[in-house]
Design an enzyme around this catalytic site. Structure first.
Site, mmCIF file in Angstrom:
data_model
loop_
_atom_site.group_PDB
_atom_site.id
_atom_site.type_symbol
_atom_site.label_atom_id
_atom_site.label_comp_id
_atom_site.label_asym_id
_atom_site.label_seq_id
_atom_site.Cartn_x
_atom_site.Cartn_y
_atom_site.Cartn_z
ATOM 1 N N HIS A 100 59.622 54.612 45.730
ATOM 2 C CA HIS A 100 61.045 53.955 45.161
ATOM 3 C C HIS A 100 61.250 52.466 46.357
ATOM 4 C CE1 HIS A 100 62.333 58.085 43.628
ATOM 5 N NE2 HIS A 100 63.200 56.871 42.852
ATOM 6 N N GLU B 183 59.416 62.060 36.921
ATOM 7 C CA GLU B 183 59.121 61.876 38.462
ATOM 8 C C GLU B 183 59.087 63.223 38.361
ATOM 9 O OE1 GLU B 183 61.634 57.775 39.840
ATOM 10 O OE2 GLU B 183 62.053 60.411 39.772
#
Length: 244
Positions: free
Chosen positions: A171, A138
């Site tokens: 997410h 990420e």
């Protein structure tokens, strides 16, 4: 943008979209006794494979090379910012969570985190992905590449806003957009401050590891504490009714 950055983004997107096909493949190969186990095994396999491919694509990058202007911080300063950044991330997340609850009425807790914890309970090896591989990927994607490219052409606010929004949406919990965005801005700040991607990586890894440890090792204690809080709130409501 550099050519190999496009391949890195493509690798990451394919990894994120491979879940359904991967779980079906493992079912066909009779890998894993349950759907949860197949999901866990595919998560470990796909993230590890993507991690190896992305590191291979980054092999020609010079040490500490980034799209940011200026010289990287010293090792000592970077270590300090890495530790301080972890604490800063906790503060930013707590502040954002309170704003979500008190200002927007968002229910506390994360379905994403609960799902991850439930998978870890079935297959503990998944913690390697959630605590180490996932955060590293990420930071490479959202800070080094997306934020870095945008920051080079715009400024911190615009680059931070776009990269943090994308980071939040990934997410899958739009109700917690502010929560994830606050973390994205924090990690972007650490990257700009030190010019070393390893600094936000450390803070992100430490953050995820702490959450997983709290949610697994101390889960029963937290549930007992939450039950006590709920009981106290019920008592306060009763008392309040009697007094009025």
């Amino acid at each position: 943008m550099k050519k190999h950055y496009w391949f890195i983004l493509l690798t990451y997107m394919l990894m994120q979209l491979s879940g359904v096909a991967g779980i079906r493949l493992f079912h066909y190969l009779d890998i894993g006794a349950t759907q949860v186990e197949r999901f866990a095994y595919w998560t470990i396999f796909s993230f590890t494979l993507a991690f190896i491919i992305i590191l291979f694509l980054l092999r020609k990058e010079r040490k500490n090379e980034s799209l940011l202007r200026g010289e990287p911080s010293s090792v000592g300063a970077s270590v300090g910012w890495a530790i301080g950044g972890f604490l800063l991330a906790i503060f930013a997340q707590s502040l954002a969570a309170n704003i979500e609850i008190n200002l927007f009425g968002v229910e506390p807790g994360s379905e994403n985190t609960e799902m991850i914890v439930s998978v870890i309970e079935v297959t503990p090896l998944v913690i390697i992905v959630t605590s180490i591989i996932g955060p590293i990927l990420e930071e490479i994607i959202f800070r080094k590449i997306i934020f870095g490219v945008l920051y080079k052409r715009t400024n911190f606010i615009i680059a931070g806003l776009i990269s943090s929004l994308l980071f939040s949406l990934l997410h899958g919990e739009p109700q917690h957009l502010l929560l994830y965005a606050s973390m994205g801005f924090t990690f972007a700040f650490l990257y700009v401050k030190t010019k070393r991607i390893i600094v936000p990586i450390f803070a992100h890894v430490a953050m995820n590891t702490m959450v997983i440890i709290v949610q697994t090792v101390f889960r029963e204690d937290i549930e007992k504490m939450m039950k006590q809080v709920e009981d106290m709130q019920q008592v306060q409501v009763i008392i309040g009714g009697l007094l009025t």
